[in-house]
Design a protein around this motif. Structure first.
Motif, mmCIF file in Angstrom:
data_model
loop_
_atom_site.group_PDB
_atom_site.id
_atom_site.type_symbol
_atom_site.label_atom_id
_atom_site.label_comp_id
_atom_site.label_asym_id
_atom_site.label_seq_id
_atom_site.Cartn_x
_atom_site.Cartn_y
_atom_site.Cartn_z
ATOM 1 N N CYS A 194 0.869 -1.175 0.000
ATOM 2 C CA CYS A 194 0.000 0.000 0.000
ATOM 3 C C CYS A 194 0.899 1.215 0.000
ATOM 4 O O CYS A 194 1.568 1.490 0.998
ATOM 5 C CB CYS A 194 -0.934 0.032 1.208
ATOM 6 S SG CYS A 194 -1.889 1.569 1.211
ATOM 7 N N HIS A 201 0.011 4.267 -0.132
ATOM 8 C CA HIS A 201 -0.550 5.365 0.667
ATOM 9 C C HIS A 201 -0.078 5.256 2.114
ATOM 10 O O HIS A 201 0.251 6.250 2.743
ATOM 11 C CB HIS A 201 -2.080 5.333 0.614
ATOM 12 C CG HIS A 201 -2.616 5.400 -0.774
ATOM 13 N ND1 HIS A 201 -2.733 6.595 -1.442
ATOM 14 C CD2 HIS A 201 -3.032 4.423 -1.618
ATOM 15 C CE1 HIS A 201 -3.214 6.348 -2.654
ATOM 16 N NE2 HIS A 201 -3.398 5.041 -2.784
ATOM 17 N N CYS A 202 -0.062 4.012 2.625
ATOM 18 C CA CYS A 202 0.306 3.814 4.033
ATOM 19 C C CYS A 202 1.756 3.372 4.158
ATOM 20 O O CYS A 202 2.240 3.167 5.266
ATOM 21 C CB CYS A 202 -0.592 2.771 4.668
ATOM 22 S SG CYS A 202 -2.318 3.241 4.641
ATOM 23 N N CYS A 222 -6.225 -2.267 1.319
ATOM 24 C CA CYS A 222 -5.586 -1.939 2.588
ATOM 25 C C CYS A 222 -6.682 -1.581 3.593
ATOM 26 O O CYS A 222 -7.480 -0.675 3.335
ATOM 27 C CB CYS A 222 -4.631 -0.770 2.393
ATOM 28 S SG CYS A 222 -4.026 -0.075 3.940
ATOM 29 N N CYS A 274 -6.359 2.435 4.979
ATOM 30 C CA CYS A 274 -6.796 3.593 4.177
ATOM 31 C C CYS A 274 -7.950 3.235 3.244
ATOM 32 O O CYS A 274 -8.534 4.108 2.621
ATOM 33 C CB CYS A 274 -5.622 4.154 3.388
ATOM 34 S SG CYS A 274 -5.035 3.013 2.125
HETATM 35 ZN ZN LIG Z 1 -3.231 1.877 3.105
#
Ligand SMILES: [Zn+2]
Lengths: 171, 385
Positions: free
Chosen positions: A59, A61-62, A73, A76
């Protein structure tokens, strides 16, 4: 004011009561069978296990490399960004030495105890542990933080299952 | 939101194997709770009931089966099911029914009969593990506890002897509880010498398999004041679920509880729980779990809990008595009923009706907590007089 009753009922039966013939039992036994589809993400995970490799999802984003791999995920709630191969080595986060089978029956004399552990696989994000078994180790020699490596079944015996890894052994 | 009070409580004895059916157990607890506040079933507007896995009974959708025993006939009735968390979660559920203004009175009833499962109820926990990524390892439920207990001990340098102190404390309290399924005191040596099931878990670190039921009656403020001069108010509720990827959480700290506890304290206006709470009923299916949960409940600093336990801080006459009921270790553990039993205990304690196990000093605030599902849910209720 009159003290009220707090406890009523819950009549204890003893082994003798049960065997006396005065307490009747109705028995039944269920035989349930299931076949689970392994899903989008885990199907790929199992395919790679059959190939002798561990694959995770990322992921972005994370900033997480997630094991077991997943379609999305859960933090998020965005779709996973892609696939990444990771190592088949890791570190023991915690472990147990278990003397009972899954159904609570005791292991027999001479039978080896189960050695379940949470293993943080190298290449996955810190703390992304999976439950696996330890092997080729004396129970009393298992240590927290111990480095371990997967012991794979021979290629022709692998079926696309988490048991394609027989266990993790110390390195 | 309207204020909600507990006005009555009742339970069955907890026993290894009960003559009564699940429905009969539920009836005994429900009727006792109704009688305790001089209410009849027609005075009850709705029912929130709970029971854990259907597999224990081998009765699918046992909520529907159980409803009659909970007074649910022809009433708005809803079952709650979050595994071990059910017993406290059902109370939160009942609280919603009344706080919302929808109903004035609600029966909350939780029941469990574990003895029907053959040869042992524990086997059914195999099916809580992920079917594809975990179950083929043939895990026993004890694995997850043993892994967590070991990690908790290692993190803070606690020993098995430290953890055994909880069973000693709780079982001692339980001997004073007329509902307890135990008759004997245990010592630290007894715990340490009991069979090692899944190191570091020994047999006496574990609560037993039990049958039983527990019930409370909830009422909206005006009704509660009419019914009793000692209503026990639900001052805060909180609940959260952590991820089912349990290996991804570091098991030494119950994150799932941290947030639930803070939510309940905020609602109750509690800023310093360790100073303000007078009685704690943390969920204690295993000895270490009570300590683990005291930390998650913000009632003890992380890593200092054994020290406080050894100093008598959590004893019946200590600053913050822990599990005065005896808890799951000292009374018994009919899963869903055990959580509700903890709230029954707070009700009796805060009214000064707990008999031999009464906590001295007119306690004002208590907290009860239960935990379950795949080690991921926590339900917290704060009550006050
Ligand atoms: Zn995430």
């Amino acid at each position: 004011m009159q003290e009220k009753v707090h406890v009523s009922g819950g009549t204890a039966l003893s082994e003798q009561d049960v065997h006396s013939g005065e307490i009747f039992m109705t028995e039944d036994s269920l035989d349930c069978a299931f076949a689970w589809d392994t899903g989008v993400a885990i199907n790929r995970y199992l395919t790679e296990l059959k190939n002798g490799r561990i694959i995770a999802t990322e992921c972005r984003h994370c900033n997480r490399i997630m094991l077991p791999p997943r379609l999305f995920c859960e933090l998020c709630f965005k779709p996973s960004s892609g696939w990444v191969y990771i190592n088949d080595t890791g570190v023991v986060n915690t472990f147990s030495i278990c003397h009972v089978h899954w159904d609570a029956s005791r292991i027999k004399e001479g039978e080896k105890p189960y050695l379940p552990a949470v293993i943080e696989i190298d290449g996955a994000s810190a703390g992304m542990g999976i439950m696996q078994l330890l092997g080729e180790v004396e129970p009393e020699k298992i240590k927290f933080g111990m480095k371990v490596k997967a012991v794979w079944k021979p290629e022709n015996e692998r079926t696309g299952s988490i048991t394609d890894i027989k266990y993790f052994k110390p390195i | 939101m309207r204020k909600v009070a507990i006005v009555g409580a009742g339970m069955t004895k907890f026993v290894r194997r009960a003559l009564e059916t699940p429905k009969e157990l539920a009836y005994e607890a429900t009727k006792t709770a109704l009688d305790s506040c001089d209410l009849r079933l027609e005075d009850i507007d709705c029912v929130a009931h709970g029971s854990a896995p259907d597999a224990f009974d081998g009765i699918h959708q046992k909520g529907e089966y159980l409803a009659d025993g909970c007074g649910g006939w022809n009433k708005p009735t809803m079952r709650v099911y979050v595994g071990g968390g059910t017993g406290v979660h059902a109370i939160i559920h009942g609280w919603h029914h009344i706080a919302s203004g929808m109903f004035d009175t609600c029966l909350v009833v939780c029941e469990e009969k574990m003895s029907s499962a053959m040869p042992h109820a524990q086997g059914f926990f195999l099916t809580i593990f992920d079917a594809i990524t975990e179950r083929s390892l043939h895990p026993n439920l004890l694995w997850i506890f043993a892994l967590e207990m070991n990690r908790y001990m290692q993190r803070y340098g606690y020993t098995k002897e430290d953890m055994a102190l909880v069973a000693v404390n709780n079982k001692r309290n339980g001997l004073k509880n007329p509902a307890s399924q135990f008759k004997d005191e245990v010592t630290v040596e007894d715990v340490l010498n009991s069979e090692i099931m899944a190191y570091p878990v020994s047999r006496l670190d574990v609560s037993p398999v039990s049958d039983g039921a527990a019930a409370i009656v909830l009422a909206a403020e005006p009704v509660a004041r009419r019914l009793t001069d000692k209503p026990i108010w639900i001052e805060g509720v909180g609940w959260t679920l952590d991820t089912a990827y349990w290996g991804t959480r570091d098991l030494y700290y119950p994150r799932y509880l941290d947030k639930a506890a803070r939510m309940a304290y905020e609602m109750a206006g509690i800023r310093e729980p360790a100073k303000q709470i007078n009685i704690a009923e943390p969920y204690d299916p295993f000895g270490y779990k009570a300590l683990h949960h005291m930390e998650g409940l913000q009632l003890s600093p992380r890593g200092k809990t054994v020290e406080l336990l050894r100093d008598g801080h959590f004893a019946l006459d200590g600053n913050l008595p822990m599990c005065p009921s005896g808890g799951l270790l000292g009374v018994g553990n009919p899963i869903a009923a055990a959580g509700t039993m903890k709230v029954c205990e707070l009700f009796w304690q805060l009214r000064g009706e707990a008999g031999e196990r009464q906590v001295p000093g007119n306690p004002r605030l208590g907290v009860a907590q239960a935990w379950g599902d795949l080690m991921q849910v926590s339900s917290v209720v704060v009550v006050g007089n």
